[in-house]
Design an enzyme around this catalytic site. Structure first.
Site, PDB file in Angstrom:
ATOM      1  N   ASN A   1       0.873  -1.183   0.000  1.00 20.88           N
ATOM      2  CA  ASN A   1       0.000   0.000   0.000  1.00 20.88           C
ATOM      3  C   ASN A   1       0.906   1.227   0.000  1.00 20.88           C
ATOM      4  O   ASN A   1       1.476   1.575   1.025  1.00 20.88           O
ATOM      5  CB  ASN A   1      -0.889  -0.025   1.254  1.00 20.88           C
ATOM      6  CG  ASN A   1      -1.729   1.236   1.368  1.00 20.88           C
ATOM      7  OD1 ASN A   1      -1.847   2.016   0.414  1.00 20.88           O
ATOM      8  ND2 ASN A   1      -2.310   1.449   2.543  1.00 20.88           N
TER       9      ASN A   1
ATOM     10  N   LYS B   1       0.070   4.261  -0.383  1.00 20.16           N
ATOM     11  CA  LYS B   1      -0.601   5.465   0.143  1.00 20.16           C
ATOM     12  C   LYS B   1      -0.362   6.656  -0.789  1.00 20.16           C
ATOM     13  O   LYS B   1      -0.310   6.471  -1.996  1.00 20.16           O
ATOM     14  CB  LYS B   1      -0.128   5.755   1.571  1.00 20.16           C
ATOM     15  CG  LYS B   1      -0.157   4.506   2.454  1.00 20.16           C
ATOM     16  CD  LYS B   1       0.066   4.801   3.890  1.00 20.16           C
ATOM     17  CE  LYS B   1       0.118   3.502   4.663  1.00 20.16           C
ATOM     18  NZ  LYS B   1       0.029   3.677   6.084  1.00 20.16           N
TER      19      LYS B   1
ATOM     20  N   HIS C   1      -9.553   1.188   4.912  1.00 19.84           N
ATOM     21  CA  HIS C   1      -8.271   1.440   5.578  1.00 19.84           C
ATOM     22  C   HIS C   1      -8.483   2.471   6.693  1.00 19.84           C
ATOM     23  O   HIS C   1      -9.258   3.413   6.541  1.00 19.84           O
ATOM     24  CB  HIS C   1      -7.241   1.957   4.554  1.00 19.84           C
ATOM     25  CG  HIS C   1      -5.854   1.959   5.114  1.00 19.84           C
ATOM     26  ND1 HIS C   1      -5.413   2.936   5.975  1.00 19.84           N
ATOM     27  CD2 HIS C   1      -4.830   1.089   4.954  1.00 19.84           C
ATOM     28  CE1 HIS C   1      -4.159   2.667   6.326  1.00 19.84           C
ATOM     29  NE2 HIS C   1      -3.780   1.544   5.716  1.00 19.84           N
TER      30      HIS C   1
ATOM     31  N   GLU D   1      -6.839   4.898   7.633  1.00 19.60           N
ATOM     32  CA  GLU D   1      -6.583   6.296   7.250  1.00 19.60           C
ATOM     33  C   GLU D   1      -7.783   6.870   6.508  1.00 19.60           C
ATOM     34  O   GLU D   1      -8.076   8.055   6.622  1.00 19.60           O
ATOM     35  CB  GLU D   1      -5.292   6.387   6.417  1.00 19.60           C
ATOM     36  CG  GLU D   1      -4.064   6.216   7.313  1.00 19.60           C
ATOM     37  CD  GLU D   1      -2.846   5.630   6.621  1.00 19.60           C
ATOM     38  OE1 GLU D   1      -2.806   5.624   5.387  1.00 19.60           O
ATOM     39  OE2 GLU D   1      -1.937   5.181   7.342  1.00 19.60           O
TER      40      GLU D   1
ATOM     41  N   GLU E   1      -5.395  -4.680  10.784  1.00 22.13           N
ATOM     42  CA  GLU E   1      -4.375  -3.649  10.952  1.00 22.13           C
ATOM     43  C   GLU E   1      -4.632  -2.878  12.241  1.00 22.13           C
ATOM     44  O   GLU E   1      -5.436  -1.926  12.254  1.00 22.13           O
ATOM     45  CB  GLU E   1      -4.411  -2.682   9.773  1.00 22.13           C
ATOM     46  CG  GLU E   1      -4.169  -3.342   8.440  1.00 22.13           C
ATOM     47  CD  GLU E   1      -3.570  -2.356   7.439  1.00 22.13           C
ATOM     48  OE1 GLU E   1      -2.455  -2.598   6.983  1.00 22.13           O
ATOM     49  OE2 GLU E   1      -4.225  -1.338   7.146  1.00 22.13           O
TER      50      GLU E   1
ATOM     51  N   GLY F   1       2.502   2.451  10.623  1.00 24.40           N
ATOM     52  CA  GLY F   1       3.452   3.546  10.421  1.00 24.40           C
ATOM     53  C   GLY F   1       4.166   3.992  11.682  1.00 24.40           C
ATOM     54  O   GLY F   1       4.793   5.047  11.711  1.00 24.40           O
TER      55      GLY F   1
ATOM     56  N   SER G   1       3.528  -1.958  10.377  1.00 25.03           N
ATOM     57  CA  SER G   1       4.986  -1.960  10.533  1.00 25.03           C
ATOM     58  C   SER G   1       5.632  -3.307  10.198  1.00 25.03           C
ATOM     59  O   SER G   1       6.550  -3.757  10.895  1.00 25.03           O
ATOM     60  CB  SER G   1       5.380  -1.489  11.937  1.00 25.03           C
ATOM     61  OG  SER G   1       4.905  -0.170  12.148  1.00 25.03           O
TER      62      SER G   1
HETATM   63  C1  PEP Z   1      -0.826   0.257   6.103  1.00 21.76           C
HETATM   64  O1  PEP Z   1      -1.083   1.449   6.145  1.00 21.76           O
HETATM   65  O2  PEP Z   1      -1.580  -0.508   5.482  1.00 21.76           O
HETATM   66  C2  PEP Z   1       0.356  -0.202   6.823  1.00 21.76           C
HETATM   67  C3  PEP Z   1       0.360  -1.405   7.277  1.00 21.76           C
HETATM   68  O3  PEP Z   1       1.372   0.712   6.972  1.00 21.76           O
HETATM   69  P1  PEP Z   1       2.820   0.418   7.641  1.00 21.76           P
HETATM   70  O4  PEP Z   1       3.340  -0.860   7.059  1.00 21.76           O
HETATM   71  O5  PEP Z   1       3.655   1.610   7.262  1.00 21.76           O
HETATM   72  O6  PEP Z   1       2.598   0.311   9.114  1.00 21.76           O
END
Ligand code: PEP
Length: 252
Positions: free
Chosen positions: A9, A11, A96, A98, A165, A171, A210
């Site tokens: 992803n 983003k 998601h 976000e 998630e 992040g 992460s």
């Molecule tokens: C995501 O936003 O789907 C995600 C898992 O981000 P990150 O790997 O940066 O934590």
């Protein structure tokens, strides 16, 4: 039984040129990987260019990061399902955290988006997860349960991949412990089984938060973790290729 699924992803990152150079390097790097479904989710502007590069790669599919739930019309700024399939997408990420946080995507909106995507044959990466406060106050399972009930209301299981998630791990460099990940994934599978019966055994549940080349291996050893949704570590071509090739690296 469940084929490993690893998705990038990106983003709101990468111009068209950056997406093209990433993929031109990435496709040959993962050429031999046959046991993983690889999905790349660039921003809308790069979808078409990305599609031309991955067209010849049987193991890589294209995903959008969002969709609107109307078929077409006066919805300034929105992107329709036909536009996504036309650009080469076979997947779309929906729900998601976000999108839920910054664009007010409620469970009801998420449900409408999933229904629309499925009507047009798009596969869905459906994201759920709890905030830190919800985890600390013991509400994780309630949150997951209601996000599943509302998000998947009246939706058959075909074409759905679930991504767990935990918001506090996205992040932040803070990964869920293996026990927290497995516990949440087991719960999600049980919850899906309560709705869909035995077929819940077939559904792929990804972990997101992460994920790095260093922790992918141990996460993938959790019984109910079937893959990963990767943000930050998917922006670098070698890091993402290392994540996709975690099995090969294990043998080194
Ligand atoms: C995501 O936003 O789907 C995600 C898992 O981000 P990150 O790997 O940066 O934590």
């Amino acid at each position: 039984m469940r084929k490993v699924f690893i998705a990038a992803n990106w983003k709101m990152n990468k111009t068209i040129g950056e997406a093209q150079s990433f993929l031109s390097e990435f496709v040959p790097l993962v050429h031999g990987v046959r046991d993983v479904d690889i999905v790349i989710a660039p921003p809308f502007t790069s979808l078409h260019a990305a599609s031309s590069i991955i067209k010849g790669a049987a193991n890589i599919q294209l995903s959008a990061q969002d969709i609107f739930y109307k078929d077409e019309g006066a919805y300034t700024g929105a992107i329709s399902p036909v536009m996504l399939t036309d650009a080469g997408c076979t997947f779309v990420i929906i729900g998601h955290s976000e999108r839920r946080q910054y664009f007010s995507d409620t469970d009801e909106v998420v449900n409408k988006k999933i229904k629309t995507a499925r009507r047009y044959g798009l596969n869905v990466i459906f994201c759920i997860g709890e905030s830190l406060k919800e985890r600390e106050t013991g509400k994780t399972k309630d949150v997951l349960s209601s996000e599943i009930d509302e998000g998947l209301k009246d939706i058959p299981l075909e074409g759905i991949v679930v991504a767990y998630e935990p918001i506090w791990a996205i992040g932040t460099g803070k990964t869920a412990t293996l026990e927290q990940a497995q516990d949440a994934h087991r719960y999600i599978r049980e919850k899906l089984a309560s709705i869909y019966g035995n077929r819940a055994r077939e559904i792929r549940i990804l972990y997101g938060g992460s994920v790095t080349p260093d922790n992918i291996n141990s996460l993938m050893n959790c019984k109910d973790v079937d893959g990963a949704l990767v943000g930050g570590s998917s922006l670098d071509v070698n890091r993402f290729a290392d994540i996709v090739k975690y099995r090969e690296r294990q043998k080194d």
